[in-house]
Scaffold this motif. Structure first.
Motif, PDB file in Angstrom:
ATOM      1  N   ASN A  68      53.453  46.648  60.530  1.00 21.93           N
ATOM      2  CA  ASN A  68      52.873  45.321  60.335  1.00 21.93           C
ATOM      3  C   ASN A  68      52.729  45.019  58.845  1.00 21.93           C
ATOM      4  O   ASN A  68      51.884  45.591  58.172  1.00 21.93           O
ATOM      5  N   VAL A  69      53.553  44.108  58.339  1.00 18.52           N
ATOM      6  CA  VAL A  69      53.455  43.685  56.946  1.00 18.52           C
ATOM      7  C   VAL A  69      52.436  42.554  56.885  1.00 18.52           C
ATOM      8  O   VAL A  69      52.601  41.521  57.530  1.00 18.52           O
ATOM      9  N   GLU A  70      51.356  42.765  56.125  1.00 20.27           N
ATOM     10  CA  GLU A  70      50.308  41.760  56.013  1.00 20.27           C
ATOM     11  C   GLU A  70      50.723  40.620  55.083  1.00 20.27           C
ATOM     12  O   GLU A  70      50.467  39.461  55.373  1.00 20.27           O
ATOM     13  N   TYR A  71      51.350  40.973  53.954  1.00 20.68           N
ATOM     14  CA  TYR A  71      51.824  39.946  53.028  1.00 20.68           C
ATOM     15  C   TYR A  71      52.780  40.552  52.013  1.00 20.68           C
ATOM     16  O   TYR A  71      52.865  41.764  51.856  1.00 20.68           O
ATOM     17  N   VAL A  72      53.501  39.665  51.335  1.00 18.54           N
ATOM     18  CA  VAL A  72      54.360  40.030  50.216  1.00 18.54           C
ATOM     19  C   VAL A  72      53.906  39.166  49.046  1.00 18.54           C
ATOM     20  O   VAL A  72      53.716  37.955  49.198  1.00 18.54           O
ATOM     21  N   GLU A  73      53.702  39.784  47.897  1.00 23.87           N
ATOM     22  CA  GLU A  73      53.259  39.047  46.714  1.00 23.87           C
ATOM     23  C   GLU A  73      54.327  39.114  45.636  1.00 23.87           C
ATOM     24  O   GLU A  73      54.745  40.194  45.245  1.00 23.87           O
ATOM     25  N   LEU A  74      54.780  37.954  45.179  1.00 22.90           N
ATOM     26  CA  LEU A  74      55.739  37.870  44.083  1.00 22.90           C
ATOM     27  C   LEU A  74      54.954  37.748  42.784  1.00 22.90           C
ATOM     28  O   LEU A  74      53.978  36.995  42.719  1.00 22.90           O
ATOM     29  N   GLN A  75      55.373  38.494  41.761  1.00 20.43           N
ATOM     30  CA  GLN A  75      54.696  38.469  40.466  1.00 20.43           C
ATOM     31  C   GLN A  75      55.731  38.209  39.387  1.00 20.43           C
ATOM     32  O   GLN A  75      56.804  38.800  39.393  1.00 20.43           O
ATOM     33  N   GLY A  76      55.392  37.306  38.456  1.00 23.84           N
ATOM     34  CA  GLY A  76      56.319  36.994  37.385  1.00 23.84           C
ATOM     35  C   GLY A  76      55.634  36.316  36.225  1.00 23.84           C
ATOM     36  O   GLY A  76      54.415  36.223  36.161  1.00 23.84           O
ATOM     37  N   ILE A  77      56.457  35.808  35.323  1.00 22.54           N
ATOM     38  CA  ILE A  77      56.005  35.100  34.129  1.00 22.54           C
ATOM     39  C   ILE A  77      56.687  33.743  34.135  1.00 22.54           C
ATOM     40  O   ILE A  77      57.920  33.667  34.257  1.00 22.54           O
ATOM     41  N   THR A  78      55.919  32.663  33.998  1.00 20.82           N
ATOM     42  CA  THR A  78      56.522  31.333  33.993  1.00 20.82           C
ATOM     43  C   THR A  78      57.442  31.180  32.792  1.00 20.82           C
ATOM     44  O   THR A  78      57.174  31.708  31.717  1.00 20.82           O
ATOM     45  N   THR A  79      58.534  30.444  32.996  1.00 22.39           N
ATOM     46  CA  THR A  79      59.509  30.273  31.916  1.00 22.39           C
ATOM     47  C   THR A  79      59.072  29.214  30.916  1.00 22.39           C
ATOM     48  O   THR A  79      59.479  29.260  29.761  1.00 22.39           O
ATOM     49  N   ASP A  80      58.221  28.275  31.326  1.00 22.98           N
ATOM     50  CA  ASP A  80      57.814  27.217  30.409  1.00 22.98           C
ATOM     51  C   ASP A  80      56.630  27.598  29.529  1.00 22.98           C
ATOM     52  O   ASP A  80      56.591  27.263  28.349  1.00 22.98           O
ATOM     53  N   THR A  81      55.663  28.334  30.075  1.00 24.30           N
ATOM     54  CA  THR A  81      54.454  28.665  29.299  1.00 24.30           C
ATOM     55  C   THR A  81      54.284  30.149  29.021  1.00 24.30           C
ATOM     56  O   THR A  81      53.457  30.528  28.210  1.00 24.30           O
ATOM     57  N   GLY A  82      55.023  30.997  29.739  1.00 19.28           N
ATOM     58  CA  GLY A  82      54.916  32.438  29.531  1.00 19.28           C
ATOM     59  C   GLY A  82      53.668  33.069  30.117  1.00 19.28           C
ATOM     60  O   GLY A  82      53.317  34.187  29.769  1.00 19.28           O
ATOM     61  N   VAL A  83      52.988  32.383  31.032  1.00 23.48           N
ATOM     62  CA  VAL A  83      51.781  32.931  31.641  1.00 23.48           C
ATOM     63  C   VAL A  83      52.132  33.587  32.983  1.00 23.48           C
ATOM     64  O   VAL A  83      53.087  33.179  33.649  1.00 23.48           O
ATOM     65  N   PRO A  84      51.362  34.598  33.382  1.00 21.42           N
ATOM     66  CA  PRO A  84      51.618  35.247  34.671  1.00 21.42           C
ATOM     67  C   PRO A  84      51.434  34.264  35.833  1.00 21.42           C
ATOM     68  O   PRO A  84      50.572  33.384  35.789  1.00 21.42           O
ATOM     69  N   VAL A  85      52.266  34.436  36.862  1.00 22.43           N
ATOM     70  CA  VAL A  85      52.174  33.618  38.064  1.00 22.43           C
ATOM     71  C   VAL A  85      52.414  34.531  39.263  1.00 22.43           C
ATOM     72  O   VAL A  85      53.225  35.452  39.191  1.00 22.43           O
ATOM     73  N   THR A  86      51.668  34.298  40.336  1.00 25.85           N
ATOM     74  CA  THR A  86      51.851  35.064  41.573  1.00 25.85           C
ATOM     75  C   THR A  86      51.911  34.105  42.751  1.00 25.85           C
ATOM     76  O   THR A  86      51.401  32.993  42.694  1.00 25.85           O
TER      77      THR A  86
END
Length: 182
Positions: A159-177
């Protein structure tokens, strides 16, 4: 919604296959930062799982600064538990069920792929400066993908509860999930 359920079902089956052959299932250290994962210069992103600390790594496969048109991405396991730093290739089942990829299009410095377990979201591999990155929309923002975290139920690895994508925005360089769940 049906696509997410299909994605979760594929990951669940793979987790069962991995869990049934695993001796240890440790609580995952949520630290998925590149510095803690033995990064390579060609690392695009990795998948971390709640079942153990091992990673599935995706590296740009290049020669002379150009993507290999036959196999633009190298995918492999990175051991972080029993033999830290050791790598292993994916099995046929792992490639076909969850961790493989399909090439949608390829050019000299750009490639678009989809992950086997989630073909609805396209990932674009492109040159940025002297290295390759993986661009994808995360939370409706263009971002450079760094990692995916897959949380399986502690009582049922199918049972997979969730998948979380993690990255850095290309316009501002701030983390996004973005958390994708059933």
């Amino acid at each position: 919604m049906n696509n997410i359920i299909h994605f979760m079902a594929r990951l669940s089956l793979l987790y069962y296959l991995l869990w049934s052959t695993s001796i240890h299932a440790y609580a995952h250290n949520r630290d998925t930062a590149p510095n803690s994962t033995y990064p390579t210069p060609d690392r695009l992103f990795h998948i971390a799982r709640s079942l153990n600390r091992n990673l599935v790594c995706y590296d740009a496969n290049q020669a002379n600064g150009k993507l290999d048109t036959k196999e633009p991405v190298k995918v492999y396991w990175l051991n972080r538990e029993k033999e830290p730093g050791k790598t292993n290739g994916l099995s046929f089942i792992q490639k076909k069920m969850a961790y493989g990829y399909k090439v949608v299009s390829v050019a000299e410095h750009t490639c678009t792929i989809t992950l086997t377990a989630y073909p609805e979201r396209e990932l674009t591999i492109c040159r940025e400066g002297d290295h390759f990155v993986c661009r994808v929309k995360i939370d409706n923002r263009q971002a450079i993908l760094q990692s995916l975290y897959v949380k399986a139920s502690p009582n049922n690895p199918l049972n997979v509860e969730y998948v979380e994508l993690q990255g850095i925005t290309t316009d501002t360089g701030v983390p996004v999930t973005e958390k994708v769940s059933k």
